[in-house]
Design a protein around this motif. Structure first.
Motif, PDB file in Angstrom:
ATOM      1  N   HIS A   1      -8.676   2.345   2.172  1.00 36.16           N
ATOM      2  CA  HIS A   1      -8.384   2.775   3.554  1.00 36.16           C
ATOM      3  C   HIS A   1      -9.545   2.343   4.365  1.00 36.16           C
TER       4      HIS A   1
ATOM      5  N   HIS B   1      -4.737   0.045   7.221  1.00 34.22           N
ATOM      6  CA  HIS B   1      -5.140   0.702   8.393  1.00 34.22           C
ATOM      7  C   HIS B   1      -5.973  -0.023   9.290  1.00 34.22           C
TER       8      HIS B   1
ATOM      9  N   HIS C   1       0.802  -1.152   0.071  1.00 32.25           N
ATOM     10  CA  HIS C   1       0.032   0.075   0.027  1.00 32.25           C
ATOM     11  C   HIS C   1       0.821   1.173   0.114  1.00 32.25           C
TER      12      HIS C   1
ATOM     13  N   HIS D   1       1.368   5.523  -2.014  1.00 31.35           N
ATOM     14  CA  HIS D   1       0.839   6.586  -3.021  1.00 31.35           C
ATOM     15  C   HIS D   1       2.214   7.310  -3.218  1.00 31.35           C
TER      16      HIS D   1
ATOM     17  N   ASP E   1       3.193   2.623   3.123  1.00 28.86           N
ATOM     18  CA  ASP E   1       2.466   3.906   2.978  1.00 28.86           C
ATOM     19  C   ASP E   1       3.290   5.077   2.646  1.00 28.86           C
TER      20      ASP E   1
HETATM   21 ZN   LIG Z   1      -2.716   5.180   1.915  1.00 29.23          ZN
END
Ligand SMILES: [Zn+2]
Length: 463
Positions: free
Chosen positions: A233, A270, A75, A77, A320
């Protein structure tokens, strides 16, 4: 006397290393070798048994190297590298924070430069399979394609207006939703299976609060049509939970379930503010929790990862975007659960499983990556055993998780191709990628009235 068999030609032979296979029987081979042909592992063994069978085009001398499967970072970005070092002290996710460079204000060129930085960092520190989703997903796909990582790319689907979110307000817009869905579909149609299957494309609804119930149902239809995983998420913040309860009368996990998204394709990052029912539902669905220990800790929270796993949910690990180092994430993952009072099954081997085979299985790639075994893709990481952080190595697992770090990684092989060699990125000028990302970030922060520290002081004259 046995008849001599002529050695077969292979592309690559990694020879003489301490091979920590992380396979089903946890074989560790001292003086081990791995032969690679056509991007796959074709032979694994100890001593001379492998080298004698192969005539390699290329050999890597792995004496003083620990050879392990590439890490699976589920995960990220990468364009959010823009907020690194600046968001951590502000207490919450970038999308909800005013006064910082927001993703929806980045240009595609800026996203590309930041993405290259993120991909470079993760590769350099041993992640060979990287899930990456954001706006401009084709820029992400290009960065992973160029730099040589195995990647699962998706867009960032939402219909909540991002400008309103920074004011803690939910304004849903069908036009914003449609544009983000179109961007994700275009990615899938153009990039699915690129680079001999090294680039895969999935769908990523941002979160149950930033996507309306209707939009989540549309995503479920798309996933039924195109296949793959759903990345999102879940229960990241109290505001997310209160929003879905106010809007839909459901917890975020129940919202996903009602939309048809709670199943084994779901990779939910999360999972901090979950109820006991949510934990049971995630487990019954065999969904995967993308455990983000450093991200959680940074906001002063600990996700009940071990408890969710005890209900049957699958576990995978990620960084993340805040730091790309999965070795750091592995040790935080175990340490944070111990702070919660968890004990059972928590050890270095478990953390390595979450960071390799666990992630592979979550992505439906359990037979392809995640361990060093004949038939699997040749995604290998070589760490330098002469580094003080990796000594002493006794059981083969403990030092990796408890004292190793991403900078111990010297050579990285993805799909049988060497992408990092002795710390150097082979597919691009790594230092130039860093300079370019720094330039882009400085300009973006300057637009938000933050003068980057490197621009604040004029250099003293020399001579
Ligand atoms: Zn994220």
């Amino acid at each position: 006397m046995e008849p001599a068999i002529a050695p077969r030609i292979c592309d690559l032979l990694v020879k003489g290393g301490l091979v920590v296979t992380l396979d089903g029987t946890d074989r560790i081979l001292a003086g081990g070798a791995v032969a690679v042909e056509g991007g796959r592992i074709v032979d694994v063994g100890e001593g001379d048994e492998v080298p004698i069978r192969w005539s390699p085009v290329r050999t890597i001398d792995a004496r003083d190297r620990l050879v392990m499967p590439g890490l699976v970072n589920v995960h990220n970005h990468t364009p959010l590298m823009i907020t690194r070092g600046m968001i951590e002290d502000l207490g919450f996710a970038p999308m909800f924070t005013a006064g910082i460079p927001q993703g929806h204000r980045l240009s595609e060129g800026e996203a590309t430069a930041l993405s290259r930085l993120g991909v470079y960092e993760m590769l350099r520190t041993g992640s060979t399979t990287i899930v990456d989703f954001y706006r401009y997903p084709e820029a992400l796909a290009k960065a992973h394609s160029e730099l040589g990582s195995r990647a699962v790319i998706a867009g960032r689907i939402h219909d909540a207006d991002p400008e309103a979110l920074t004011q803690k307000r939910y304004d849903y817009s069908a036009a914003i939703g449609a544009a983000s869905v179109a961007e994700n579909i275009a990615l899938v149609e153009r990039w699915q299976g690129h680079d001999n299957g090294r680039i895969r494309c999935d769908f990523a609804p941002h979160a149950p609060d930033t996507c309306s119930d209707d939009l989540l149902r549309d995503v479920a239809d798309l996933v039924r049509q195109y296949g793959g995983n759903v990345h999102t998420h879940v229960c990241q913040s109290p505001i997310e939970v209160s929003q879905t309860r106010a809007r839909s009368g459901r917890s975020p996990v129940e919202v996903l379930d009602a939309a048809g998204l709670l199943d084994q394709r779901l990779i939910a990052a999360h999972c901090i503010h979950v109820t006991a029912d949510d934990e049971a539902a995630l487990g019954a669905a065999k969904a995967t929790m993308a455990y983000t220990p450093i991200g959680n800790a940074k906001t002063g929270r600990i996700a009940p990862a071990a408890s969710i796993a005890s209900h049957g949910a699958r576990m995978a690990l990620c960084t993340d975007t805040f730091s790309g180092d999965m070795f750091e994430a592995m040790r935080w993952a175990v340490a944070m659960q111990r702070i919660r009072g968890e004990k059972d099954g928590l050890n270095a081997r478990a953390a390595l499983r979450w960071a390799t085979q666990g992630g592979a299985e979550a992505l439906g790639l359990g037979d392809e990556i995640g361990s060093i075994a004949v038939g699997k893709k040749a995604d290998l990481v070589l760490l330098d055993l002469s580094e003080p952080t990796l000594a002493p190595v006794i059981d083969g697992f403990g030092a990796l998780v408890w004292s190793g770090n991403g900078n111990n990684v010297k050579t990285v092989v993805v799909d049988g191709r060497i992408v990092i060699e002795e710390g150097l990125l082979l597919s691009a000028d790594g230092a130039e990628l860093v300079r370019e990302a720094q330039k882009v970030a400085e300009a973006l922060w300057a637009r938000h009235n933050v003068t980057p520290v490197r621009q604040r002081h004029s250099r003293p004259a020399i001579g």
